[in-house]
Design an enzyme around this catalytic site. Sequence first.
Site, PDB file in Angstrom:
ATOM      1  N   GLU A 187      34.903 -57.264 -10.517  1.00 11.47           N
ATOM      2  CA  GLU A 187      36.286 -57.519 -10.148  1.00 11.47           C
ATOM      3  C   GLU A 187      37.442 -56.452 -10.752  1.00 11.47           C
ATOM      4  OE1 GLU A 187      38.646 -58.858  -8.652  1.00 11.47           O
ATOM      5  OE2 GLU A 187      38.788 -61.092  -8.847  1.00 11.47           O
ATOM      6  N   ASP A 188      38.384 -56.299 -10.066  1.00  7.56           N
ATOM      7  CA  ASP A 188      39.396 -55.499 -10.378  1.00  7.56           C
ATOM      8  C   ASP A 188      40.009 -55.654 -11.925  1.00  7.56           C
ATOM      9  OD1 ASP A 188      40.782 -57.510  -9.054  1.00  7.56           O
ATOM     10  OD2 ASP A 188      42.092 -56.236  -7.994  1.00  7.56           O
ATOM     11  N   ASP A 191      42.889 -62.091 -14.470  1.00  2.00           N
ATOM     12  CA  ASP A 191      44.489 -62.309 -14.792  1.00  2.00           C
ATOM     13  C   ASP A 191      44.647 -63.973 -15.376  1.00  2.00           C
ATOM     14  OD1 ASP A 191      47.184 -61.996 -14.967  1.00  2.00           O
ATOM     15  OD2 ASP A 191      47.521 -62.831 -12.858  1.00  2.00           O
ATOM     16  N   PHE A 216      52.332 -56.030 -14.415  1.00  2.00           N
ATOM     17  CA  PHE A 216      51.574 -55.826 -13.171  1.00  2.00           C
ATOM     18  C   PHE A 216      51.589 -54.435 -12.851  1.00  2.00           C
ATOM     19  CE2 PHE A 216      51.495 -55.912  -8.587  1.00  2.00           C
ATOM     20  CZ  PHE A 216      50.914 -56.889  -8.440  1.00  2.00           C
ATOM     21  N   ARG A 267      46.798 -48.775  -3.483  1.00  2.00           N
ATOM     22  CA  ARG A 267      45.576 -49.009  -3.931  1.00  2.00           C
ATOM     23  C   ARG A 267      44.988 -47.539  -3.955  1.00  2.00           C
ATOM     24  NH1 ARG A 267      43.947 -54.310  -3.275  1.00  2.00           N
ATOM     25  NH2 ARG A 267      44.658 -55.463  -1.248  1.00  2.00           N
TER      26      ARG A 267
HETATM   27  P1  5GP Z   1      43.523 -64.540 -11.314  1.00  2.00           P
HETATM   28  O1  5GP Z   1      42.536 -65.463 -10.270  1.00  2.00           O
HETATM   29  O2  5GP Z   1      42.573 -63.946 -12.355  1.00  2.00           O
HETATM   30  O3  5GP Z   1      45.027 -64.866 -11.704  1.00  2.00           O
HETATM   31  O4  5GP Z   1      43.943 -63.050 -10.237  1.00  2.00           O
HETATM   32  C1  5GP Z   1      42.884 -62.214  -9.924  1.00  2.00           C
HETATM   33  C2  5GP Z   1      43.256 -61.346  -9.019  1.00  2.00           C
HETATM   34  O5  5GP Z   1      44.737 -61.457  -8.895  1.00  2.00           O
HETATM   35  C3  5GP Z   1      42.817 -60.007  -9.244  1.00  2.00           C
HETATM   36  O6  5GP Z   1      41.680 -59.951  -8.538  1.00  2.00           O
HETATM   37  C4  5GP Z   1      43.968 -59.181  -8.308  1.00  2.00           C
HETATM   38  O7  5GP Z   1      43.683 -59.108  -7.046  1.00  2.00           O
HETATM   39  C5  5GP Z   1      45.042 -60.027  -8.704  1.00  2.00           C
HETATM   40  N1  5GP Z   1      45.894 -59.592  -9.780  1.00  2.00           N
HETATM   41  C6  5GP Z   1      46.071 -59.909 -11.129  1.00  2.00           C
HETATM   42  N2  5GP Z   1      46.819 -59.289 -11.983  1.00  2.00           N
HETATM   43  C7  5GP Z   1      47.329 -58.186 -11.158  1.00  2.00           C
HETATM   44  C8  5GP Z   1      48.063 -56.969 -11.285  1.00  2.00           C
HETATM   45  O8  5GP Z   1      48.454 -56.750 -12.543  1.00  2.00           O
HETATM   46  N3  5GP Z   1      48.209 -56.137 -10.541  1.00  2.00           N
HETATM   47  C9  5GP Z   1      47.432 -56.606  -9.289  1.00  2.00           C
HETATM   48  N4  5GP Z   1      47.599 -55.365  -8.107  1.00  2.00           N
HETATM   49  N5  5GP Z   1      46.829 -57.366  -8.848  1.00  2.00           N
HETATM   50  C10 5GP Z   1      46.558 -58.100  -9.863  1.00  2.00           C
END
Ligand code: 5GP
Length: 182
Positions: A105-106, A109, A158, A171
């Site tokens: 995963e990238d 969050d 962010f 990206r």
């Molecule tokens: P979660 O479900 O954990 O809230 O979010 C996961 C996804 O939200 C990540 O895979 C990513 O695509 C996006 N995301 C969360 N925080 C960031 C951020 O700081 N920057 C970007 N570009 N995407 C984020």
Amino acid sequence: MMPQPPKLSTLYSPAVIANRVAAMGLEIRALYPPDSDANPTRITLIGVLKGSYVFLADLARAIPGPVEIEFLGVSSYNGTESSGNVRITHDLRADIAGRHCLLVEDIADTGLTLDYLRRALEVRGPASLRVAAFLDKPSRRIVPVQLDFIGFSIPDHFVVGYGLDYDQLYRNLPEVAILGKA
Ligand code: 5GP
């Protein structure tokens, strides 16, 4: 007045990222011991599209020994806000039953995406399922998720670049940058 371009400030340079990802590759291989015939374990890397594609490409090359590549597409975000509504938009091609899977995963969050994906994959009977997150924002967590490998833990900003987007842009930025900071 002309609209101002968004401000970006570097958080991790390409060189810092490369060092960390190289170390992660070795950490990962070390946690998959060879099988009983001393063959190296085949690891199925499951990249979560689109954000993990750059990390996945570098990580795959940093892990010594046999790896396979699979992709899962999910959507959950609108702009910079998590909707919490995770949807699989592209499913795996392979049957992962009996395989050693590493979800790539990238960024973790709120944890909602990883929590959802872990449950969705566990029921398919992998031999093991671990998670590698390039970035972790622990202060934003809504559901607890186990991250087995973390590139960097970051504060609540962010970020874009190295595969991460803002409205599909940035990206291709080779660094990780905070969006909206001078
Ligand atoms: P979660 O479900 O954990 O809230 O979010 C996961 C996804 O939200 C990540 O895979 C990513 O695509 C996006 N995301 C969360 N925080 C960031 C951020 O700081 N920057 C970007 N570009 N995407 C984020």
